[in-house]
Write a protein that holds these residues in place. Structure first.
Motif, PDB file in Angstrom:
ATOM      1  N   ARG A 143       0.856  -1.184   0.000  1.00 25.64           N
ATOM      2  CA  ARG A 143       0.000   0.000   0.000  1.00 25.64           C
ATOM      3  C   ARG A 143       0.893   1.235   0.000  1.00 25.64           C
ATOM      4  N   THR A 144       0.510   2.233  -0.769  1.00 27.04           N
ATOM      5  CA  THR A 144       1.339   3.431  -0.873  1.00 27.04           C
ATOM      6  C   THR A 144       0.485   4.684  -0.721  1.00 27.04           C
ATOM      7  N   LEU A 145       1.137   5.748  -0.252  1.00 27.29           N
ATOM      8  CA  LEU A 145       0.482   7.044  -0.124  1.00 27.29           C
ATOM      9  C   LEU A 145       1.532   8.135  -0.297  1.00 27.29           C
ATOM     10  N   GLY A 146       1.230   9.093  -1.158  1.00 28.75           N
ATOM     11  CA  GLY A 146       2.126  10.216  -1.369  1.00 28.75           C
ATOM     12  C   GLY A 146       1.610  11.465  -0.681  1.00 28.75           C
ATOM     13  N   ILE A 147       2.532  12.357  -0.330  1.00 27.88           N
ATOM     14  CA  ILE A 147       2.188  13.677   0.182  1.00 27.88           C
ATOM     15  C   ILE A 147       2.938  14.675  -0.692  1.00 27.88           C
ATOM     16  N   GLU A 148       2.207  15.507  -1.404  1.00 24.40           N
ATOM     17  CA  GLU A 148       2.814  16.372  -2.418  1.00 24.40           C
ATOM     18  C   GLU A 148       2.143  17.743  -2.414  1.00 24.40           C
ATOM     19  N   SER A 149       2.966  18.797  -2.365  1.00 24.32           N
ATOM     20  CA  SER A 149       2.433  20.150  -2.293  1.00 24.32           C
ATOM     21  C   SER A 149       1.992  20.701  -3.644  1.00 24.32           C
ATOM     22  N   SER A 150       2.489  20.114  -4.720  1.00 22.85           N
ATOM     23  CA  SER A 150       2.147  20.597  -6.054  1.00 22.85           C
ATOM     24  C   SER A 150       0.898  19.895  -6.581  1.00 22.85           C
ATOM     25  N   HIS A 151      -0.126  20.691  -6.906  1.00 23.82           N
ATOM     26  CA  HIS A 151      -1.353  20.111  -7.465  1.00 23.82           C
ATOM     27  C   HIS A 151      -1.063  19.421  -8.790  1.00 23.82           C
ATOM     28  N   GLN A 152      -0.159  19.987  -9.581  1.00 28.23           N
ATOM     29  CA  GLN A 152       0.181  19.403 -10.882  1.00 28.23           C
ATOM     30  C   GLN A 152       0.718  17.990 -10.711  1.00 28.23           C
ATOM     31  N   TYR A 153       1.632  17.800  -9.769  1.00 31.65           N
ATOM     32  CA  TYR A 153       2.218  16.484  -9.587  1.00 31.65           C
ATOM     33  C   TYR A 153       1.241  15.508  -8.942  1.00 31.65           C
ATOM     34  N   THR A 210      -1.873  15.399  -9.666  1.00 34.30           N
ATOM     35  CA  THR A 210      -2.660  14.932 -10.807  1.00 34.30           C
ATOM     36  C   THR A 210      -1.926  13.837 -11.571  1.00 34.30           C
ATOM     37  N   LEU A 211      -0.632  14.015 -11.781  1.00 31.53           N
ATOM     38  CA  LEU A 211       0.160  13.001 -12.476  1.00 31.53           C
ATOM     39  C   LEU A 211       0.238  11.709 -11.671  1.00 31.53           C
ATOM     40  N   ALA A 212       0.377  11.855 -10.346  1.00 32.66           N
ATOM     41  CA  ALA A 212       0.435  10.665  -9.489  1.00 32.66           C
ATOM     42  C   ALA A 212      -0.887   9.911  -9.509  1.00 32.66           C
ATOM     43  N   ASP A 213      -1.986  10.648  -9.439  1.00 32.71           N
ATOM     44  CA  ASP A 213      -3.303  10.007  -9.475  1.00 32.71           C
ATOM     45  C   ASP A 213      -3.489   9.224 -10.770  1.00 32.71           C
ATOM     46  N   ALA A 214      -2.936   9.751 -11.879  1.00 37.20           N
ATOM     47  CA  ALA A 214      -3.051   9.056 -13.161  1.00 37.20           C
ATOM     48  C   ALA A 214      -2.301   7.729 -13.149  1.00 37.20           C
ATOM     49  N   LYS A 215      -1.300   7.615 -12.267  1.00 38.10           N
ATOM     50  CA  LYS A 215      -0.551   6.360 -12.121  1.00 38.10           C
ATOM     51  C   LYS A 215      -1.185   5.436 -11.092  1.00 38.10           C
ATOM     52  N   GLY A 216      -2.289   5.893 -10.492  1.00 38.32           N
ATOM     53  CA  GLY A 216      -2.959   5.086  -9.482  1.00 38.32           C
ATOM     54  C   GLY A 216      -2.361   5.218  -8.108  1.00 38.32           C
ATOM     55  N   ILE A 217      -1.560   6.273  -7.880  1.00 41.54           N
ATOM     56  CA  ILE A 217      -0.930   6.502  -6.580  1.00 41.54           C
ATOM     57  C   ILE A 217      -1.766   7.510  -5.792  1.00 41.54           C
ATOM     58  N   ASP A 218      -2.380   7.052  -4.714  1.00 45.62           N
ATOM     59  CA  ASP A 218      -3.164   7.932  -3.849  1.00 45.62           C
ATOM     60  C   ASP A 218      -2.245   8.978  -3.251  1.00 45.62           C
ATOM     61  N   THR A 219      -2.589  10.252  -3.424  1.00 45.83           N
ATOM     62  CA  THR A 219      -1.702  11.334  -3.010  1.00 45.83           C
ATOM     63  C   THR A 219      -2.487  12.450  -2.322  1.00 45.83           C
ATOM     64  N   ILE A 220      -1.988  12.873  -1.170  1.00 48.75           N
ATOM     65  CA  ILE A 220      -2.573  14.004  -0.449  1.00 48.75           C
ATOM     66  C   ILE A 220      -1.907  15.279  -0.948  1.00 48.75           C
ATOM     67  N   ASN A 221      -2.690  16.254  -1.370  1.00 44.16           N
ATOM     68  CA  ASN A 221      -2.155  17.522  -1.845  1.00 44.16           C
ATOM     69  C   ASN A 221      -1.993  18.477  -0.656  1.00 44.16           C
ATOM     70  N   GLY A 222      -0.761  18.729  -0.253  1.00 43.94           N
ATOM     71  CA  GLY A 222      -0.510  19.623   0.871  1.00 43.94           C
ATOM     72  C   GLY A 222       0.890  19.444   1.408  1.00 43.94           C
ATOM     73  N   MET A 223       1.251  20.273   2.389  1.00 42.34           N
ATOM     74  CA  MET A 223       2.530  20.159   3.073  1.00 42.34           C
ATOM     75  C   MET A 223       2.346  19.297   4.311  1.00 42.34           C
ATOM     76  N   PHE A 224       3.242  18.362   4.531  1.00 43.40           N
ATOM     77  CA  PHE A 224       3.145  17.455   5.667  1.00 43.40           C
ATOM     78  C   PHE A 224       3.166  18.230   6.974  1.00 43.40           C
ATOM     79  N   ASN A 225       2.141  18.014   7.798  1.00 41.98           N
ATOM     80  CA  ASN A 225       2.047  18.684   9.092  1.00 41.98           C
ATOM     81  C   ASN A 225       1.216  17.809  10.034  1.00 41.98           C
ATOM     82  N   LYS A 226       0.911  18.331  11.197  1.00 38.58           N
ATOM     83  CA  LYS A 226       0.178  17.555  12.202  1.00 38.58           C
ATOM     84  C   LYS A 226      -1.198  17.145  11.693  1.00 38.58           C
TER      85      LYS A 226
END
Length: 217
Positions: free
Chosen positions: A124-134, A136-152
């Motif tokens: 199982r994988t999960l990404g955390i990425e601040s760029s909305h553009q990236y 979108t690209l990750a989602d196209a690869k099937g990688i669940d990604t949270i759009n934001g800066m890692f914080n509490k």
């Protein structure tokens, strides 16, 4: 443009025992070089060494938004290099003795290039990425990604939705500068505390940073 901030104590341990380690002339940010018709802002990019914890850090922190407003990621090329030359995936899997349903989270995951390799191995994988553009690209690869800066708040969200994390990856070793990597954030202590708060009991944190010796040799 926001003003830069001078360092008067270590960003990691808070010590005031800071010595000059490497002096540079005031320098424009790399993303602005070559703008002939624009007068670039310059910053003191000299390095300080903390005598208590050994952290090397800039003597002046430029405005965060100026540093990363045009940051570029080339994670597919970097993924190929890490996987082929360093047996990256196999090393992480063996060190942790990962279960098939292990959760692997990458902070600053770009377009999901590295996580897609772990996903192909069945984890199982999960990404955390601040760029909305990236994201979108990750989602196209099937990688669940949270759009934001890692914080509490994001750490709490991950635990509530996905459970505890088996492997955290924070990789800044291949020339891919990213605003969410530990080298670039303003509160390293809080950053680590947030990671620890949702790391499983036998979990692993993979932190890779550039080798200063290679820069000055």
């Amino acid at each position: 443009m926001k003003a830069s901030r001078r360092i008067d104590c270590c960003r990691s341990c808070g010590s005031e025992q800071l010595d000059s380690a490497f002096e540079l002339e005031p320098t424009p940010l790399i993303g602005t070089l070559g703008s002939r018709n624009v007068k670039e802002a310059v910053y003191d990019l000299s390095l300080l060494l903390c005598q208590d914890c050994g952290l090397i850090q800039l003597s002046e922190i430029p405005p965060f938004n100026e540093i990363f407003k045009n940051y570029v990621s080339v994670s597919e090329e970097i993924t190929a290099t890490r996987v082929s030359k360093n047996n990256y995936l196999e090393k992480v899997s063996k060190i942790c003795d990962l279960n098939p349903d292990a959760l692997i989270v990458e902070i600053g995951s770009g377009d999901g290039g590295l996580l897609s390799e772990f996903s192909n191995m069945g984890y199982r994988t999960l990404g955390i990425e601040s760029s909305h553009q990236y994201c979108t690209l990750a989602d196209a690869k099937g990688i669940d990604t949270i759009n934001g800066m890692f914080n509490k708040d994001i750490a709490t969200q991950i635990e509530e939705v996905h459970g505890l994390v088996d492997v955290f990856i924070v990789d800044n070793s291949s020339g891919r500068q990213h605003p969410a990597h530990i080298c670039n954030i303003s509160d390293p202590e809080g950053y680590v505390e947030n990671i620890a708060s949702i790391l499983s009991g036998d979990g692993l944190v993979v932190v890779r940073v550039p080798d200063l010796r290679k820069f000055v040799s």
